[in-house]
Design a protein around this motif. Sequence first.
Motif, mmCIF file in Angstrom:
data_model
loop_
_atom_site.group_PDB
_atom_site.id
_atom_site.type_symbol
_atom_site.label_atom_id
_atom_site.label_comp_id
_atom_site.label_asym_id
_atom_site.label_seq_id
_atom_site.Cartn_x
_atom_site.Cartn_y
_atom_site.Cartn_z
ATOM 1 N N MET A 188 30.879 55.831 7.413
ATOM 2 C CA MET A 188 32.022 56.547 7.929
ATOM 3 C C MET A 188 32.674 57.301 6.770
ATOM 4 N N ASP A 189 32.975 58.579 6.996
ATOM 5 C CA ASP A 189 33.635 59.404 5.988
ATOM 6 C C ASP A 189 35.076 59.660 6.400
ATOM 7 N N ILE A 190 35.958 59.649 5.414
ATOM 8 C CA ILE A 190 37.370 59.938 5.636
ATOM 9 C C ILE A 190 37.678 61.223 4.885
ATOM 10 N N LEU A 191 38.173 62.214 5.605
ATOM 11 C CA LEU A 191 38.510 63.496 4.993
ATOM 12 C C LEU A 191 40.007 63.745 5.163
ATOM 13 N N ILE A 192 40.669 64.099 4.064
ATOM 14 C CA ILE A 192 42.091 64.420 4.101
ATOM 15 C C ILE A 192 42.232 65.885 3.726
ATOM 16 N N ASP A 193 42.787 66.679 4.626
ATOM 17 C CA ASP A 193 43.008 68.092 4.357
ATOM 18 C C ASP A 193 44.349 68.234 3.643
ATOM 19 N N ILE B 61 51.558 66.977 5.179
ATOM 20 C CA ILE B 61 52.977 67.233 4.906
ATOM 21 C C ILE B 61 53.652 66.022 4.250
ATOM 22 N N GLY B 62 52.876 64.964 3.987
ATOM 23 C CA GLY B 62 53.425 63.797 3.317
ATOM 24 C C GLY B 62 54.269 62.899 4.205
ATOM 25 N N ALA B 63 53.983 62.864 5.492
ATOM 26 C CA ALA B 63 54.759 62.019 6.407
ATOM 27 C C ALA B 63 54.585 60.532 6.098
ATOM 28 N N GLY B 64 53.428 60.155 5.567
ATOM 29 C CA GLY B 64 53.202 58.772 5.156
ATOM 30 C C GLY B 64 52.755 57.827 6.243
ATOM 31 N N LEU C 115 42.019 50.429 11.824
ATOM 32 C CA LEU C 115 43.288 50.993 11.370
ATOM 33 C C LEU C 115 43.120 52.396 10.800
ATOM 34 N N VAL C 116 41.918 52.717 10.301
ATOM 35 C CA VAL C 116 41.678 54.055 9.753
ATOM 36 C C VAL C 116 41.758 55.094 10.862
ATOM 37 N N ARG C 117 41.111 54.819 11.973
ATOM 38 C CA ARG C 117 41.181 55.759 13.100
ATOM 39 C C ARG C 117 42.608 55.837 13.652
ATOM 40 N N SER D 208 47.572 66.066 11.993
ATOM 41 C CA SER D 208 46.104 65.896 12.086
ATOM 42 C C SER D 208 45.388 66.279 10.794
ATOM 43 N N ALA D 209 45.943 65.842 9.657
ATOM 44 C CA ALA D 209 45.340 66.155 8.363
ATOM 45 C C ALA D 209 44.189 65.228 8.015
#
Length: 63
Positions: free
Chosen positions: A1-6, A11-14, A46-48, A57-58
């Motif tokens: 499984m790959d996790i991609l963060i754009d 926006i840093g909502a956390g 928890l990742v999903r 949706s970053a």
Amino acid sequence: MDILIDKDVCIGAGQCALTAPDVFTQDDDGFSELVPGGEDGAGSPLVREAARACPVSAIKVAG
């Protein structure tokens, strides 16, 4: 499984760090990044949930 963060969308909502703190953290500017070794937790449900919780949706989870 790959996790991609754009980083251009984040926006840093956390919400990701609150939902899956073993996988996500925030950098010095408050934007999402993976915890070192956080990819090991990519299979956690928890990742999903963290990806769904992101208000812009970053985060994309593939695999």
